[in-house]
Design a protein around this motif. Structure first.
Motif, PDB file in Angstrom:
ATOM      1  N   LEU B  29       6.835 -29.135  -6.579  1.00  0.00           N
ATOM      2  CA  LEU B  29       5.991 -29.991  -7.417  1.00  0.00           C
ATOM      3  C   LEU B  29       4.518 -29.859  -7.033  1.00  0.00           C
ATOM      4  O   LEU B  29       3.639 -29.801  -7.903  1.00  0.00           O
ATOM      5  CB  LEU B  29       6.438 -31.456  -7.288  1.00  0.00           C
ATOM      6  N   SER B  30       4.253 -29.796  -5.721  1.00  0.00           N
ATOM      7  CA  SER B  30       2.867 -29.653  -5.251  1.00  0.00           C
ATOM      8  C   SER B  30       2.283 -28.321  -5.691  1.00  0.00           C
ATOM      9  O   SER B  30       1.128 -28.255  -6.130  1.00  0.00           O
ATOM     10  CB  SER B  30       2.815 -29.756  -3.725  1.00  0.00           C
ATOM     11  N   VAL B  31       3.075 -27.247  -5.577  1.00  0.00           N
ATOM     12  CA  VAL B  31       2.600 -25.913  -5.955  1.00  0.00           C
ATOM     13  C   VAL B  31       2.289 -25.864  -7.455  1.00  0.00           C
ATOM     14  O   VAL B  31       1.243 -25.333  -7.865  1.00  0.00           O
ATOM     15  CB  VAL B  31       3.646 -24.829  -5.568  1.00  0.00           C
ATOM     16  N   ILE B  32       3.171 -26.448  -8.259  1.00  0.00           N
ATOM     17  CA  ILE B  32       2.943 -26.450  -9.713  1.00  0.00           C
ATOM     18  C   ILE B  32       1.646 -27.205 -10.039  1.00  0.00           C
ATOM     19  O   ILE B  32       0.844 -26.767 -10.873  1.00  0.00           O
ATOM     20  CB  ILE B  32       4.140 -27.077 -10.462  1.00  0.00           C
ATOM     21  N   THR B  33       1.420 -28.329  -9.353  1.00  0.00           N
ATOM     22  CA  THR B  33       0.188 -29.104  -9.576  1.00  0.00           C
ATOM     23  C   THR B  33      -1.038 -28.270  -9.211  1.00  0.00           C
ATOM     24  O   THR B  33      -2.047 -28.287  -9.933  1.00  0.00           O
ATOM     25  CB  THR B  33       0.209 -30.405  -8.747  1.00  0.00           C
ATOM     26  N   ALA B  34      -0.955 -27.540  -8.100  1.00  0.00           N
ATOM     27  CA  ALA B  34      -2.074 -26.679  -7.678  1.00  0.00           C
ATOM     28  C   ALA B  34      -2.330 -25.585  -8.719  1.00  0.00           C
ATOM     29  O   ALA B  34      -3.487 -25.297  -9.048  1.00  0.00           O
ATOM     30  CB  ALA B  34      -1.756 -26.066  -6.318  1.00  0.00           C
ATOM     31  N   VAL B  35      -1.265 -24.993  -9.246  1.00  0.00           N
ATOM     32  CA  VAL B  35      -1.403 -23.943 -10.276  1.00  0.00           C
ATOM     33  C   VAL B  35      -2.063 -24.528 -11.530  1.00  0.00           C
ATOM     34  O   VAL B  35      -2.949 -23.903 -12.136  1.00  0.00           O
ATOM     35  CB  VAL B  35      -0.015 -23.331 -10.614  1.00  0.00           C
ATOM     36  N   GLU B  36      -1.651 -25.739 -11.903  1.00  0.00           N
ATOM     37  CA  GLU B  36      -2.254 -26.401 -13.071  1.00  0.00           C
ATOM     38  C   GLU B  36      -3.757 -26.584 -12.871  1.00  0.00           C
ATOM     39  O   GLU B  36      -4.552 -26.336 -13.784  1.00  0.00           O
ATOM     40  CB  GLU B  36      -1.610 -27.779 -13.280  1.00  0.00           C
ATOM     41  N   LEU B  37      -4.120 -27.009 -11.673  1.00  0.00           N
ATOM     42  CA  LEU B  37      -5.538 -27.240 -11.364  1.00  0.00           C
ATOM     43  C   LEU B  37      -6.324 -25.940 -11.467  1.00  0.00           C
ATOM     44  O   LEU B  37      -7.410 -25.903 -12.064  1.00  0.00           O
ATOM     45  CB  LEU B  37      -5.672 -27.853  -9.968  1.00  0.00           C
ATOM     46  N   VAL B  38      -5.782 -24.866 -10.885  1.00  0.00           N
ATOM     47  CA  VAL B  38      -6.454 -23.555 -10.933  1.00  0.00           C
ATOM     48  C   VAL B  38      -6.586 -23.093 -12.386  1.00  0.00           C
ATOM     49  O   VAL B  38      -7.638 -22.574 -12.787  1.00  0.00           O
ATOM     50  CB  VAL B  38      -5.667 -22.522 -10.082  1.00  0.00           C
ATOM     51  N   MET B  39      -5.533 -23.298 -13.170  1.00  0.00           N
ATOM     52  CA  MET B  39      -5.580 -22.908 -14.593  1.00  0.00           C
ATOM     53  C   MET B  39      -6.710 -23.627 -15.323  1.00  0.00           C
ATOM     54  O   MET B  39      -7.433 -23.017 -16.118  1.00  0.00           O
ATOM     55  CB  MET B  39      -4.243 -23.243 -15.268  1.00  0.00           C
ATOM     56  N   SER B  40      -6.860 -24.920 -15.041  1.00  0.00           N
ATOM     57  CA  SER B  40      -7.895 -25.686 -15.736  1.00  0.00           C
ATOM     58  C   SER B  40      -9.305 -25.234 -15.342  1.00  0.00           C
ATOM     59  O   SER B  40     -10.252 -25.400 -16.104  1.00  0.00           O
ATOM     60  CB  SER B  40      -7.721 -27.179 -15.473  1.00  0.00           C
ATOM     61  N   LEU B  41      -9.432 -24.648 -14.135  1.00  0.00           N
ATOM     62  CA  LEU B  41     -10.741 -24.157 -13.694  1.00  0.00           C
ATOM     63  C   LEU B  41     -11.106 -22.848 -14.398  1.00  0.00           C
ATOM     64  O   LEU B  41     -12.272 -22.488 -14.476  1.00  0.00           O
ATOM     65  CB  LEU B  41     -10.753 -23.968 -12.171  1.00  0.00           C
ATOM     66  N   TYR B  42     -10.097 -22.101 -14.861  1.00  0.00           N
ATOM     67  CA  TYR B  42     -10.331 -20.840 -15.579  1.00  0.00           C
ATOM     68  C   TYR B  42     -10.078 -21.031 -17.079  1.00  0.00           C
ATOM     69  O   TYR B  42      -9.385 -20.244 -17.713  1.00  0.00           O
ATOM     70  CB  TYR B  42      -9.439 -19.729 -15.009  1.00  0.00           C
ATOM     71  N   GLU B  43     -10.644 -22.103 -17.601  1.00  0.00           N
ATOM     72  CA  GLU B  43     -10.450 -22.493 -18.999  1.00  0.00           C
ATOM     73  C   GLU B  43     -10.861 -21.384 -19.972  1.00  0.00           C
ATOM     74  O   GLU B  43     -10.114 -21.035 -20.887  1.00  0.00           O
ATOM     75  CB  GLU B  43     -11.281 -23.749 -19.244  1.00  0.00           C
ATOM     76  N   ASP B  44     -12.046 -20.775 -19.751  1.00  0.00           N
ATOM     77  CA  ASP B  44     -12.561 -19.759 -20.679  1.00  0.00           C
ATOM     78  C   ASP B  44     -11.740 -18.478 -20.633  1.00  0.00           C
ATOM     79  O   ASP B  44     -11.484 -17.862 -21.667  1.00  0.00           O
ATOM     80  CB  ASP B  44     -14.022 -19.455 -20.356  1.00  0.00           C
ATOM     81  N   GLU B  45     -11.330 -18.057 -19.437  1.00  0.00           N
ATOM     82  CA  GLU B  45     -10.577 -16.809 -19.290  1.00  0.00           C
ATOM     83  C   GLU B  45      -9.189 -16.924 -19.922  1.00  0.00           C
ATOM     84  O   GLU B  45      -8.698 -15.972 -20.518  1.00  0.00           O
ATOM     85  CB  GLU B  45     -10.423 -16.440 -17.805  1.00  0.00           C
ATOM     86  N   LEU B  46      -8.569 -18.088 -19.784  1.00  0.00           N
ATOM     87  CA  LEU B  46      -7.193 -18.250 -20.280  1.00  0.00           C
ATOM     88  C   LEU B  46      -7.142 -18.458 -21.800  1.00  0.00           C
ATOM     89  O   LEU B  46      -6.152 -18.113 -22.437  1.00  0.00           O
ATOM     90  CB  LEU B  46      -6.508 -19.411 -19.564  1.00  0.00           C
ATOM     91  N   GLY B  47      -8.190 -19.013 -22.363  1.00  0.00           N
ATOM     92  CA  GLY B  47      -8.272 -19.180 -23.821  1.00  0.00           C
ATOM     93  C   GLY B  47      -7.130 -19.993 -24.394  1.00  0.00           C
ATOM     94  O   GLY B  47      -6.857 -21.104 -23.938  1.00  0.00           O
ATOM     95  N   VAL B  48      -6.440 -19.402 -25.371  1.00  0.00           N
ATOM     96  CA  VAL B  48      -5.381 -20.143 -26.085  1.00  0.00           C
ATOM     97  C   VAL B  48      -4.127 -20.360 -25.234  1.00  0.00           C
ATOM     98  O   VAL B  48      -3.268 -21.166 -25.587  1.00  0.00           O
ATOM     99  CB  VAL B  48      -4.973 -19.418 -27.389  1.00  0.00           C
ATOM    100  N   VAL B  49      -4.036 -19.636 -24.134  1.00  0.00           N
ATOM    101  CA  VAL B  49      -2.847 -19.774 -23.266  1.00  0.00           C
ATOM    102  C   VAL B  49      -2.905 -21.073 -22.458  1.00  0.00           C
ATOM    103  O   VAL B  49      -1.875 -21.608 -22.046  1.00  0.00           O
ATOM    104  CB  VAL B  49      -2.753 -18.550 -22.304  1.00  0.00           C
ATOM    105  N   LEU B  50      -4.133 -21.587 -22.270  1.00  0.00           N
ATOM    106  CA  LEU B  50      -4.335 -22.724 -21.360  1.00  0.00           C
ATOM    107  C   LEU B  50      -3.482 -23.945 -21.714  1.00  0.00           C
ATOM    108  O   LEU B  50      -2.699 -24.418 -20.884  1.00  0.00           O
ATOM    109  CB  LEU B  50      -5.820 -23.107 -21.330  1.00  0.00           C
ATOM    110  N   ILE B  51      -3.631 -24.441 -22.942  1.00  0.00           N
ATOM    111  CA  ILE B  51      -2.956 -25.703 -23.300  1.00  0.00           C
ATOM    112  C   ILE B  51      -1.420 -25.561 -23.278  1.00  0.00           C
ATOM    113  O   ILE B  51      -0.745 -26.385 -22.646  1.00  0.00           O
ATOM    114  CB  ILE B  51      -3.478 -26.239 -24.650  1.00  0.00           C
ATOM    115  N   PRO B  52      -0.854 -24.520 -23.926  1.00  0.00           N
ATOM    116  CA  PRO B  52       0.615 -24.379 -23.820  1.00  0.00           C
ATOM    117  C   PRO B  52       1.081 -24.226 -22.375  1.00  0.00           C
ATOM    118  O   PRO B  52       2.107 -24.791 -21.988  1.00  0.00           O
ATOM    119  CB  PRO B  52       0.909 -23.107 -24.626  1.00  0.00           C
ATOM    120  N   GLY B  53       0.313 -23.469 -21.588  1.00  0.00           N
ATOM    121  CA  GLY B  53       0.669 -23.265 -20.179  1.00  0.00           C
ATOM    122  C   GLY B  53       0.696 -24.576 -19.401  1.00  0.00           C
ATOM    123  O   GLY B  53       1.657 -24.874 -18.676  1.00  0.00           O
ATOM    124  N   LEU B  54      -0.347 -25.388 -19.577  1.00  0.00           N
ATOM    125  CA  LEU B  54      -0.418 -26.684 -18.881  1.00  0.00           C
ATOM    126  C   LEU B  54       0.715 -27.606 -19.330  1.00  0.00           C
ATOM    127  O   LEU B  54       1.323 -28.303 -18.503  1.00  0.00           O
ATOM    128  CB  LEU B  54      -1.773 -27.346 -19.150  1.00  0.00           C
TER     129      LEU B  54
END
Lengths: 198, 121
Positions: B29-54
């Motif tokens: 659970l902690s690792v998934i939360t950390a991954v979510e946080l990192v994803m949100s920091l790369y908002e522009d790079e992830l583009g349309v993948v961000l919201i479904p991924g989160l």
């Protein structure tokens, strides 16, 4: 199964304990409560014409508080494990840990609210502010109620100084409430803080 | 003796999960939360993948806590049905309200936005 155990069982038409069933029904109704608040927040997210918006959020602080709440869920499930396995010391210690972690989470929320208020986002600044404070504030109230609930369980277990017939069930039901508060925050953290406004 | 029996009965309800497994679940659970946080920091790079991924990661955490920590995986199916009913109803409510406000049908027929003054004929 002994006769003594039969005396403590509750025979119901569904074959499950009514007290636990009641808690699950309550939690199902709470889903609707938070669903309504979250939909209101999503309508107003990024729609404010004045005052600060989602750019005010500090991910670092909220991430730490999210981690704290996740760890409180872990300590709660260990308290349930202790109660169910007759390990009174583990149960008390983990209940105490859960209560303390819940208080730390509330401390983070108070700090966050004070910071946002000092930066100009209050309950009356705009509709985003109102929906944000009501949504996260009600979640905070649930955490507060959970802390009181678990404190009462801890105090009663200290007074009793033993695992009673009903102790595993009471701790289990208390745990259900606490884990629900955690899963609500899992959703809120993602939707409110991580997903950007468009 | 009755106390011990009650404890053992409760124990028998969830025979599979150990403390070690609970700790591993907490770590996941902690690792998934950390991954979510990192994803949100790369908002522009992830583009349309961000919201479904989160949303997917959030759903995974939700299911793990409900199934393993709240013991729905091991408990009576009645509890799962009751909770699923409330959760699905809440999700439908959320989607309905958001869609209602996001796509105002009066825009399409020239009725203007919600809040615009009403013209009297």
């Amino acid at each position: 199964m002994s006769a003594a155990t039969h005396e403590t069982e509750h025979h119901t038409s569904l074959g499950v304990d009514n007290r636990k069933l009641l808690m699950w029904i309550f939690l199902a109704s709470e889903c609707l409560f938070f669903g309504s608040l979250l939909s209101t927040y999503l309508i107003f997210k990024g729609e404010s014409l004045s005052g600060p918006g989602t750019d005010i959020f500090a991910f670092e602080i909220t991430s730490i508080s999210t981690f704290v709440l996740l760890m409180s869920s872990l300590s709660m499930v260990l308290a349930v494990y202790g109660a169910q396995h007759g390990q009174l010391g583990l149960m008390k210690l983990m209940l105490l840990c859960t209560i303390l972690l819940g208080l730390v989470f509330l401390g983070f929320q108070v700090y966050e609210f004070k910071t946002f208020a000092s930066e100009g986002l209050t309950l009356s600044t705009n509709q985003f502010g109102a929906s944000f404070y009501i949504l996260t504030g009600f979640h905070g109230c649930h955490v507060g109620v959970g802390v009181l609930y678990l404190s009462s369980l801890l105090i009663s277990s200290v007074r009793r100084n033993g695992i009673g017939k009903e102790t595993p069930l009471y701790i289990d039901i208390g745990g259900l409430y606490w884990h629900f508060v955690d899963i609500v925050w899992i959703v809120l953290f993602t939707v409110v803080y991580l997903i950007p406004a468009y | 003796m009755a106390d011990m029996n009650a404890v053992h009965d409760a124990h028998d309800e969830h025979p599979t999960t150990t403390i070690r497994e609970y700790l591993i679940i907490g770590l996941v659970l902690s690792v998934i939360t950390a991954v979510e946080l990192v994803m949100s920091l790369y908002e522009d790079e992830l583009g349309v993948v961000l919201i479904p991924g989160l949303l997917i990661f959030s759903a995974i955490k939700f299911v793990i806590v409900v199934a393993m920590f709240m013991h729905l995986k091991f408990d009576s199916i009645r509890f799962t049905q009751i909770f699923a009913f409330g959760f699905v109803l809440a999700t439908c409510l959320l989607i309905a309200v958001v869609v209602l406000f996001a796509y105002d049908a009066t825009d399409a027929i020239g009725g203007g936005f919600i809040g615009d003054p009403i013209e009297h004929h």
